[in-house]
Scaffold this motif. Structure first.
Motif, PDB file in Angstrom:
ATOM      1  N   ILE A 105       0.852  -1.180   0.000  1.00  0.00           N
ATOM      2  CA  ILE A 105       0.000   0.000   0.000  1.00  0.00           C
ATOM      3  C   ILE A 105       0.892   1.235   0.000  1.00  0.00           C
ATOM      4  CG2 ILE A 105      -1.651   1.345   1.366  1.00  0.00           C
ATOM      5  CD1 ILE A 105      -2.788  -1.254   2.390  1.00  0.00           C
ATOM      6  N   GLN A 106       0.480   2.236  -0.758  1.00  0.00           N
ATOM      7  CA  GLN A 106       1.189   3.508  -0.730  1.00  0.00           C
ATOM      8  C   GLN A 106       0.176   4.602  -0.400  1.00  0.00           C
ATOM      9  OE1 GLN A 106       3.028   4.960  -4.341  1.00  0.00           O
ATOM     10  NE2 GLN A 106       4.531   6.069  -3.139  1.00  0.00           N
ATOM     11  N   GLN A 107       0.473   5.360   0.637  1.00  0.00           N
ATOM     12  CA  GLN A 107      -0.401   6.450   1.043  1.00  0.00           C
ATOM     13  C   GLN A 107       0.214   7.755   0.572  1.00  0.00           C
ATOM     14  OE1 GLN A 107      -0.793   5.982   5.275  1.00  0.00           O
ATOM     15  NE2 GLN A 107      -2.230   4.298   5.066  1.00  0.00           N
ATOM     16  N   ILE A 108      -0.575   8.545  -0.142  1.00  0.00           N
ATOM     17  CA  ILE A 108      -0.122   9.834  -0.656  1.00  0.00           C
ATOM     18  C   ILE A 108      -0.947  10.913   0.029  1.00  0.00           C
ATOM     19  CG2 ILE A 108       0.162  11.280  -2.693  1.00  0.00           C
ATOM     20  CD1 ILE A 108       0.157   8.637  -4.328  1.00  0.00           C
ATOM     21  N   THR A 109      -0.274  11.905   0.584  1.00  0.00           N
ATOM     22  CA  THR A 109      -0.969  12.988   1.273  1.00  0.00           C
ATOM     23  C   THR A 109      -0.743  14.292   0.519  1.00  0.00           C
ATOM     24  OG1 THR A 109      -0.587  11.889   3.375  1.00  0.00           O
ATOM     25  CG2 THR A 109      -1.192  14.203   3.463  1.00  0.00           C
ATOM     26  N   LYS A 110      -1.843  14.992   0.236  1.00  0.00           N
ATOM     27  CA  LYS A 110      -1.761  16.300  -0.421  1.00  0.00           C
ATOM     28  C   LYS A 110      -2.489  17.305   0.468  1.00  0.00           C
ATOM     29  CE  LYS A 110      -4.260  17.473  -4.196  1.00  0.00           C
ATOM     30  NZ  LYS A 110      -4.656  17.540  -5.606  1.00  0.00           N
ATOM     31  N   THR A 111      -1.793  18.356   0.864  1.00  0.00           N
ATOM     32  CA  THR A 111      -2.365  19.386   1.725  1.00  0.00           C
ATOM     33  C   THR A 111      -2.255  20.723   1.019  1.00  0.00           C
ATOM     34  OG1 THR A 111      -1.688  18.167   3.687  1.00  0.00           O
ATOM     35  CG2 THR A 111      -2.208  20.486   3.986  1.00  0.00           C
ATOM     36  N   ILE A 112      -3.326  21.492   1.060  1.00  0.00           N
ATOM     37  CA  ILE A 112      -3.352  22.804   0.419  1.00  0.00           C
ATOM     38  C   ILE A 112      -3.454  23.864   1.510  1.00  0.00           C
ATOM     39  CG2 ILE A 112      -4.576  24.307  -1.195  1.00  0.00           C
ATOM     40  CD1 ILE A 112      -5.673  21.666  -2.455  1.00  0.00           C
ATOM     41  N   VAL A 113      -2.521  24.812   1.503  1.00  0.00           N
ATOM     42  CA  VAL A 113      -2.505  25.904   2.468  1.00  0.00           C
ATOM     43  C   VAL A 113      -2.670  27.198   1.680  1.00  0.00           C
ATOM     44  CG1 VAL A 113      -1.131  27.101   4.215  1.00  0.00           C
ATOM     45  CG2 VAL A 113      -0.984  24.616   4.004  1.00  0.00           C
ATOM     46  N   ASN A 114      -3.596  28.047   2.130  1.00  0.00           N
ATOM     47  CA  ASN A 114      -3.831  29.308   1.440  1.00  0.00           C
ATOM     48  C   ASN A 114      -3.308  30.463   2.281  1.00  0.00           C
ATOM     49  OD1 ASN A 114      -5.831  31.811   1.039  1.00  0.00           O
ATOM     50  ND2 ASN A 114      -5.484  30.750  -0.882  1.00  0.00           N
ATOM     51  N   VAL A 115      -2.690  31.420   1.604  1.00  0.00           N
ATOM     52  CA  VAL A 115      -2.188  32.622   2.261  1.00  0.00           C
ATOM     53  C   VAL A 115      -2.911  33.821   1.675  1.00  0.00           C
ATOM     54  CG1 VAL A 115      -0.168  34.087   2.655  1.00  0.00           C
ATOM     55  CG2 VAL A 115       0.077  31.598   2.669  1.00  0.00           C
ATOM     56  N   GLY A 116      -3.512  34.622   2.546  1.00  0.00           N
ATOM     57  CA  GLY A 116      -4.119  35.879   2.117  1.00  0.00           C
ATOM     58  C   GLY A 116      -5.443  35.757   1.409  1.00  0.00           C
ATOM     59  N   ASN A 117      -6.092  34.615   1.478  1.00  0.00           N
ATOM     60  CA  ASN A 117      -7.412  34.433   0.864  1.00  0.00           C
ATOM     61  C   ASN A 117      -7.413  34.707  -0.647  1.00  0.00           C
ATOM     62  OD1 ASN A 117     -10.048  33.575   1.140  1.00  0.00           O
ATOM     63  ND2 ASN A 117     -10.836  35.636   1.489  1.00  0.00           N
ATOM     64  N   LEU A 118      -6.279  34.461  -1.298  1.00  0.00           N
ATOM     65  CA  LEU A 118      -6.179  34.612  -2.746  1.00  0.00           C
ATOM     66  C   LEU A 118      -6.081  33.218  -3.363  1.00  0.00           C
ATOM     67  CD1 LEU A 118      -5.828  36.469  -5.236  1.00  0.00           C
ATOM     68  CD2 LEU A 118      -3.375  36.282  -4.861  1.00  0.00           C
ATOM     69  N   PRO A 119      -7.185  32.694  -3.915  1.00  0.00           N
ATOM     70  CA  PRO A 119      -7.147  31.339  -4.494  1.00  0.00           C
ATOM     71  C   PRO A 119      -6.344  31.312  -5.788  1.00  0.00           C
ATOM     72  CG  PRO A 119      -9.310  32.331  -4.806  1.00  0.00           C
ATOM     73  CD  PRO A 119      -8.500  33.304  -4.004  1.00  0.00           C
TER      74      PRO A 119
END
Length: 74
Positions: free
Chosen positions: A32-46
Motif C-alpha cells: 500500500i502507498q499512502q499519498i498525502t496532499k495538503t493545500i494551504v492558502n495565504v491571504g485568501n487569494l485562491p
C-alpha cells in the motif's frame, strides 16, 4: 511523522505532497502507498487549489477545500 519548516512568501495557494515508499500490509497481503496532499492558502487569494499534479492516486477538489466549513453546503 514528518515536519517541514517552510516560509510562505506571497499570496495564494501552496500545495504540499508527501509520497512515502509503499509498505507491505500483511492483513491484505499487498503493498500500500499512502499519498498525502495538503493545500494551504495565504491571504485568501485562491490560485492553484484545483491543479492536477498527476499523482498515481489523487483527489482533485471541485470546490476550494479551505472554504468548506462544518454545516456548510458545497
Amino acid at each position: 511523522a514528518y515536519q517541514a519548516d517552510v516560509k510562505l512568501r506571497g499570496l495564494g495557494d501552496y500545495v504540499f505532497i508527501a509520497q512515502p515508499s509503499p509498505y507491505f500490509e500483511e492483513e491484505e497481503d499487498l503493498y500500500i502507498q499512502q499519498i498525502t496532499k495538503t493545500i494551504v492558502n495565504v491571504g485568501n487569494l485562491p490560485t492553484d487549489w484545483n491543479t492536477d499534479f498527476g499523482l498515481s492516486a489523487e483527489i482533485v477538489p471541485l470546490t476550494k477545500p479551505y472554504a468548506i466549513y462544518e454545516g456548510g453546503i458545497f
